[in-house]
Design an enzyme around this catalytic site. Structure first.
Site, PDB file in Angstrom:
ATOM      1  N   TRP A 151       0.801  -1.223   0.000  1.00 34.26           N
ATOM      2  CA  TRP A 151       0.000   0.000   0.000  1.00 34.26           C
ATOM      3  C   TRP A 151       0.837   1.278   0.000  1.00 34.26           C
ATOM      4  O   TRP A 151       0.317   2.359  -0.196  1.00 34.26           O
ATOM      5  CB  TRP A 151      -0.931   0.022   1.210  1.00 34.26           C
ATOM      6  CG  TRP A 151      -0.261   0.394   2.502  1.00 34.26           C
ATOM      7  CD1 TRP A 151       0.274   1.624   2.813  1.00 34.26           C
ATOM      8  CD2 TRP A 151      -0.031  -0.428   3.633  1.00 34.26           C
ATOM      9  NE1 TRP A 151       0.827   1.595   4.072  1.00 34.26           N
ATOM     10  CE2 TRP A 151       0.661   0.343   4.595  1.00 34.26           C
ATOM     11  CE3 TRP A 151      -0.351  -1.755   3.940  1.00 34.26           C
ATOM     12  CZ2 TRP A 151       1.039  -0.166   5.830  1.00 34.26           C
ATOM     13  CZ3 TRP A 151       0.027  -2.242   5.169  1.00 34.26           C
ATOM     14  CH2 TRP A 151       0.708  -1.455   6.102  1.00 34.26           C
ATOM     15  N   ASN A 152       2.125   1.190   0.293  1.00 37.27           N
ATOM     16  CA  ASN A 152       2.859   2.431   0.596  1.00 37.27           C
ATOM     17  C   ASN A 152       3.250   3.245  -0.630  1.00 37.27           C
ATOM     18  O   ASN A 152       3.326   4.469  -0.549  1.00 37.27           O
ATOM     19  CB  ASN A 152       4.071   2.122   1.482  1.00 37.27           C
ATOM     20  CG  ASN A 152       5.034   1.150   0.841  1.00 37.27           C
ATOM     21  OD1 ASN A 152       4.685   0.458  -0.121  1.00 37.27           O
ATOM     22  ND2 ASN A 152       6.230   1.100   1.363  1.00 37.27           N
ATOM     23  N   GLU A 249      10.038  -8.617  -2.887  1.00 37.12           N
ATOM     24  CA  GLU A 249      10.489  -7.358  -2.265  1.00 37.12           C
ATOM     25  C   GLU A 249       9.783  -7.243  -0.936  1.00 37.12           C
ATOM     26  O   GLU A 249       8.603  -6.884  -0.879  1.00 37.12           O
ATOM     27  CB  GLU A 249      10.120  -6.164  -3.161  1.00 37.12           C
ATOM     28  CG  GLU A 249      10.850  -6.119  -4.482  1.00 37.12           C
ATOM     29  CD  GLU A 249      12.331  -5.831  -4.344  1.00 37.12           C
ATOM     30  OE1 GLU A 249      12.782  -5.505  -3.224  1.00 37.12           O
ATOM     31  OE2 GLU A 249      13.041  -5.963  -5.340  1.00 37.12           O
ATOM     32  N   CYS A 283       9.650   0.340   3.193  1.00 39.52           N
ATOM     33  CA  CYS A 283      10.263  -0.966   3.464  1.00 39.52           C
ATOM     34  C   CYS A 283      11.720  -0.853   3.860  1.00 39.52           C
ATOM     35  O   CYS A 283      12.198  -1.585   4.713  1.00 39.52           O
ATOM     36  CB  CYS A 283      10.154  -1.826   2.222  1.00 39.52           C
ATOM     37  SG  CYS A 283      10.732  -0.977   0.750  1.00 39.52           S
ATOM     38  N   GLU A 384       9.663  -5.201  12.421  1.00 44.11           N
ATOM     39  CA  GLU A 384       9.316  -4.108  11.521  1.00 44.11           C
ATOM     40  C   GLU A 384       8.023  -3.462  11.999  1.00 44.11           C
ATOM     41  O   GLU A 384       6.999  -4.128  12.140  1.00 44.11           O
ATOM     42  CB  GLU A 384       9.132  -4.629  10.092  1.00 44.11           C
ATOM     43  CG  GLU A 384       8.870  -3.511   9.117  1.00 44.11           C
ATOM     44  CD  GLU A 384       8.651  -4.004   7.690  1.00 44.11           C
ATOM     45  OE1 GLU A 384       7.881  -4.956   7.492  1.00 44.11           O
ATOM     46  OE2 GLU A 384       9.266  -3.421   6.784  1.00 44.11           O
ATOM     47  N   GLU A 461      14.593  -5.357  -8.277  1.00 41.37           N
ATOM     48  CA  GLU A 461      13.820  -4.493  -9.163  1.00 41.37           C
ATOM     49  C   GLU A 461      14.755  -3.401  -9.679  1.00 41.37           C
ATOM     50  O   GLU A 461      15.830  -3.158  -9.131  1.00 41.37           O
ATOM     51  CB  GLU A 461      12.619  -3.902  -8.425  1.00 41.37           C
ATOM     52  CG  GLU A 461      11.690  -5.007  -7.933  1.00 41.37           C
ATOM     53  CD  GLU A 461      10.263  -4.567  -7.686  1.00 41.37           C
ATOM     54  OE1 GLU A 461      10.025  -3.893  -6.679  1.00 41.37           O
ATOM     55  OE2 GLU A 461       9.389  -4.913  -8.510  1.00 41.37           O
TER      56      GLU A 461
HETATM   57  N1  LIG Z   1      10.960  -4.389  -0.401  1.00 35.82           N
HETATM   58  C1  LIG Z   1      10.091  -3.547  -0.923  1.00 35.82           C
HETATM   59  O1  LIG Z   1      10.272  -3.062  -2.016  1.00 35.82           O
HETATM   60  C2  LIG Z   1       8.857  -3.155  -0.151  1.00 35.82           C
HETATM   61  C3  LIG Z   1       8.165  -2.028  -0.545  1.00 35.82           C
HETATM   62  C4  LIG Z   1       7.023  -1.665   0.150  1.00 35.82           C
HETATM   63  C5  LIG Z   1       6.584  -2.441   1.214  1.00 35.82           C
HETATM   64  N2  LIG Z   1       7.270  -3.534   1.579  1.00 35.82           N
HETATM   65  C6  LIG Z   1       6.815  -4.344   2.707  1.00 35.82           C
HETATM   66  O2  LIG Z   1       5.421  -4.550   2.633  1.00 35.82           O
HETATM   67  C7  LIG Z   1       4.853  -4.632   3.913  1.00 35.82           C
HETATM   68  C8  LIG Z   1       3.676  -3.688   4.054  1.00 35.82           C
HETATM   69  O3  LIG Z   1       2.804  -3.874   2.995  1.00 35.82           O
HETATM   70  P1  LIG Z   1       1.486  -4.736   3.128  1.00 35.82           P
HETATM   71  O4  LIG Z   1       1.002  -4.729   4.525  1.00 35.82           O
HETATM   72  O5  LIG Z   1       0.597  -4.337   2.012  1.00 35.82           O
HETATM   73  O6  LIG Z   1       2.026  -6.216   2.893  1.00 35.82           O
HETATM   74  P2  LIG Z   1       1.170  -7.542   2.870  1.00 35.82           P
HETATM   75  O7  LIG Z   1       2.188  -8.617   2.868  1.00 35.82           O
HETATM   76  O8  LIG Z   1       0.106  -7.574   3.861  1.00 35.82           O
HETATM   77  O9  LIG Z   1       0.436  -7.500   1.458  1.00 35.82           O
HETATM   78  C9  LIG Z   1       1.123  -7.316   0.264  1.00 35.82           C
HETATM   79  C10 LIG Z   1       0.271  -7.767  -0.876  1.00 35.82           C
HETATM   80  O10 LIG Z   1       0.169  -9.193  -0.876  1.00 35.82           O
HETATM   81  C11 LIG Z   1      -1.188  -9.582  -0.985  1.00 35.82           C
HETATM   82  N3  LIG Z   1      -1.333 -10.875  -0.337  1.00 35.82           N
HETATM   83  C12 LIG Z   1      -1.575 -11.136   0.966  1.00 35.82           C
HETATM   84  N4  LIG Z   1      -1.612 -12.463   1.178  1.00 35.82           N
HETATM   85  C13 LIG Z   1      -1.383 -13.059  -0.015  1.00 35.82           C
HETATM   86  C14 LIG Z   1      -1.274 -14.420  -0.447  1.00 35.82           C
HETATM   87  N5  LIG Z   1      -1.410 -15.453   0.400  1.00 35.82           N
HETATM   88  N6  LIG Z   1      -1.003 -14.658  -1.741  1.00 35.82           N
HETATM   89  C15 LIG Z   1      -0.832 -13.645  -2.605  1.00 35.82           C
HETATM   90  N7  LIG Z   1      -0.933 -12.342  -2.263  1.00 35.82           N
HETATM   91  C16 LIG Z   1      -1.201 -12.049  -0.974  1.00 35.82           C
HETATM   92  C17 LIG Z   1      -1.945  -8.454  -0.344  1.00 35.82           C
HETATM   93  O11 LIG Z   1      -3.288  -8.475  -0.756  1.00 35.82           O
HETATM   94  C18 LIG Z   1      -1.164  -7.246  -0.847  1.00 35.82           C
HETATM   95  O12 LIG Z   1      -1.553  -6.908  -2.152  1.00 35.82           O
HETATM   96  C19 LIG Z   1       5.973  -4.283   4.864  1.00 35.82           C
HETATM   97  O13 LIG Z   1       6.536  -5.458   5.404  1.00 35.82           O
HETATM   98  C20 LIG Z   1       6.983  -3.606   3.971  1.00 35.82           C
HETATM   99  O14 LIG Z   1       8.286  -3.634   4.430  1.00 35.82           O
HETATM  100  C21 LIG Z   1       8.389  -3.917   0.905  1.00 35.82           C
HETATM  101  C1  LIG Z   2      11.158   1.418  -2.886  1.00 37.77           C
HETATM  102  N1  LIG Z   2      10.823   2.372  -1.854  1.00 37.77           N
HETATM  103  C2  LIG Z   2      11.931   2.447  -0.910  1.00 37.77           C
HETATM  104  C3  LIG Z   2      10.647   3.671  -2.434  1.00 37.77           C
HETATM  105  C4  LIG Z   2       9.566   1.999  -1.281  1.00 37.77           C
HETATM  106  C5  LIG Z   2       9.582   0.869  -0.365  1.00 37.77           C
HETATM  107  O1  LIG Z   2       8.805   0.823   0.571  1.00 37.77           O
END
Ligand SMILES: NC(=O)c1ccc[n+]([C@@H]2O[C@H](COP(=O)([O-])OP(=O)(O)OC[C@H]3O[C@@H](n4cnc5c(N)ncnc54)[C@H](O)[C@@H]3O)[C@@H](O)[C@H]2O)c1
Ligand SMILES: C[N+](C)(C)CC=O
Ligand SMILES: [K+]
Length: 487
Positions: A151-152, A249, A283, A384, A461
């Site tokens: 969502w971010n 990611e 993240c 986190e 990515e």
């Molecule tokens: N590394 C990166 O680039 C990056 C970037 C942004 C956020 N994040 C991470 O994302 C997390 C926050 O985002 P969030 O709460 O939306 O994450 P989340 O894991 O709850 O959900 C991410 C996505 O996965 C989907 N999803 C959930 N369960 C699933 C399943 N079993 N199979 C397939 N899809 C499924 C969700 O509907 C959503 O679209 C934090 O941990 C953050 O660090 C990582």
């Molecule tokens: C890729 N970045 C760092 C901009 C968004 C991650 O949450």
């Protein structure tokens, strides 16, 4: 405030609706009001999207890379031209301050489309000289790829996944986070306007079950997910059970190390960016700020002075520097971590409260928060939080801080502030993290690979690395003489 799109899903070049799917309310995080209602994809919608992608992909893959690139470049131009509207959608959906969404969201997606538009034509296989006979390799697309977003950074994530996938000749079905479903639809419209043939970029809405339905579908060749580690584990095991490619990611608890000789104001600026931007929902945030003992007290004093000045409030006001968290659940989670920090004996140096803001009583705000006296075992130093909560930890020397920085299951990012450049490179080389910064934090230009090690993910990515992850190699042996056969 209304932000209702034409329909929930975008499939085969047009909006479609199926009200049989579970309702998906879109909430404006600053007020808690519902600004749109969408529906989660039914199995029928999911099939239509995958079938549209499957049918469209082969002809797209046969185009010259520069021809595919031209479409992406036109889409990048439209993204830039429409930046103000897209920033507004992103602010309504995420709650992030408009001064951020104007510069960090659609512009990042546009950069990405533009980069891959040009880069793909120069991304080729190789010729391997075998002393007479030779071999060559071809970089071939994978087919139908699935993107799943957090969502971010909704439109940025949709751009970072779709641009390398499409440039390389794949089709994509994208599922945004259920918390922020709007901007991916806007991107789909833009792709169509830019001339992307129908079916190559489809958006389906839904919760985790829709994501799992896409990942498990036999037609899908690859999945790229941005999300939490627990979700990543589920997706990777389902993809692995069907031998699909996967890019993960995921989350982090990244260290940001400030040595005594650092430029104080720059180090504080980096730490604030790496904890408070996007209301802390990034993240790669450097949420464990290790400060060497000689600088520690001055660092904390100036950090608190500067944090006090952060303007929190109406995200649509261009002067606001911090908006709310994405939803009530996330606010409750952050509040409970702040309580855990106090309970575990950390010192609350600033913030920690839910502010009362007139006109925004229903919003999911939290003050920017600084804990000092944090030790490695505390929950706020291990887990986190995904909110604007900075932990400051004191350290003595280089070897000690490297060991402590690496003492985590995560490995997404890391940063070092020092004027001693040999030390900067020496320390960075020891840190277990996929994306690192020296005297900066959280900058993610598209030219540079982005991704994590350890539990923070697999694959990268951006950069040419992303094209590798959206393609497979075919090796071709070419004989130039006779076949040496014993038969
Ligand atoms: N590394 C990166 O680039 C990056 C970037 C942004 C956020 N994040 C991470 O994302 C997390 C926050 O985002 P969030 O709460 O939306 O994450 P989340 O894991 O709850 O959900 C991410 C996505 O996965 C989907 N999803 C959930 N369960 C699933 C399943 N079993 N199979 C397939 N899809 C499924 C969700 O509907 C959503 O679209 C934090 O941990 C953050 O660090 C990582
Ligand atoms: C890729 N970045 C760092 C901009 C968004 C991650 O949450
Ligand atoms: K929302």
């Amino acid at each position: 405030m209304r932000a209702q799109p034409t329909a929930s899903h975008y499939v085969n070049g047009r909006y479609i609706e199926d009200e049989g799917g579970a309702p998906l309310p879109v909430i404006y995080p600053a007020t808690g009001e519902t600004i749109a209602t969408l529906h989660s994809a039914t199995p029928n919608v999911l099939e239509l999207a995958i079938e549209a992608a499957r049918a469209a992909q082969p002809a797209w893959a046969r185009l010259k890379p520069v021809e595919r690139g031209r479409v992406l470049r036109r889409a990048a131009d439209i993204l830039r031209a429409r930046n103000a509207d897209l920033a507004r959608i992103e602010t309504l959906d995420t709650g992030k301050a408009i001064q951020e969404t104007l510069v960090a969201d659609a512009p990042s997606a546009a950069d990405c489309l533009e980069y891959f538009a040009g880069a793909v034509a120069a991304f080729n296989g190789e010729m391997i000289d075998l002393g007479g006979p030779f071999a060559y390799t071809r970089r071939e697309p994978l087919g139908v790829c699935v993107g799943i977003g957090a969502w971010n950074y909704p439109i940025q994530i949709a751009g970072w996944k779709s641009a390398p996938a499409l440039a390389m000749g794949n089709a994509m079905v994208f599922k945004p986070s259920e918390n922020t479903p709007l901007s991916a639809l806007a991107l789909a419209e833009i792709y169509s306007e830019a001339g992307l043939p129908d079916g190559l970029f489809n958006v389906v809405q839904g919760y985790g079950d829709v994501g799992a339905g896409l990942v498990g579908h036999d037609v899908v060749a690859k999945v790229s997910v941005t999300g939490s580690v627990p979700t990543g584990r589920k997706v990777l095991s389902l993809a692995g059970s069907k031998m699909k490619h996967a890019t993960m990611e995921l989350g982090g608890k990244s260290p940001l190390i400030v040595f005594d000789d650092a430029d104080l104001e720059n180090a504080i600026g980096g730490a604030m960016l790496g904890n408070f931007y996007s209301t802390g929902q990034v993240c790669s945030n450097g949420t464990r700020v290790f400060v060497q003992k000689g600088l520690h007290d001055r660092f904390v004093e100036r950090l608190v002075e500067r944090t006090k000045k952060i303007r929190i409030g109406d995200p649509l006001d261009p002067d606001t520097q911090m908006g709310p968290l994405v939803n009530r659940l996330q606010q409750e989670k952050v509040v409970s971590y702040i309580a855990a920090g106090k309970q575990d004996g950390a010192t609350l140096a600033f913030g920690g409260n839910v502010p009362s803001l007139q006109g925004f009583e229903g919003g999911f705000f939290i003050e920017p928060t600084v804990f000092t006296g944090v030790t490695d075992g505390m929950r706020i130093a291990r887990e986190e939080i995904f909110g604007p909560v900075m932990s400051v930890l004191k350290f003595d020397n280089e070897d000690e801080v490297i060991e402590r920085a690496n003492d985590t299951e995560f490995g997404l990012a890391a940063g070092v502030f020092t004027r001693d450049l040999p030390r900067a490179h020496r320390v960075i080389a020891e840190l277990q993290a996929g994306t690192c910064w020296i005297n900066a934090y959280n900058l993610t230009p598209v030219e540079m690979p982005f991704g994590g090690v350890k539990q923070s993910g697999i694959g990268r990515e951006n950069s040419l690395a992303a094209l590798a992850h959206y393609s497979q190699l075919k090796a071709v042996y070419v004989e130039t003489g006779d076949v040496a056969s014993p038969y």
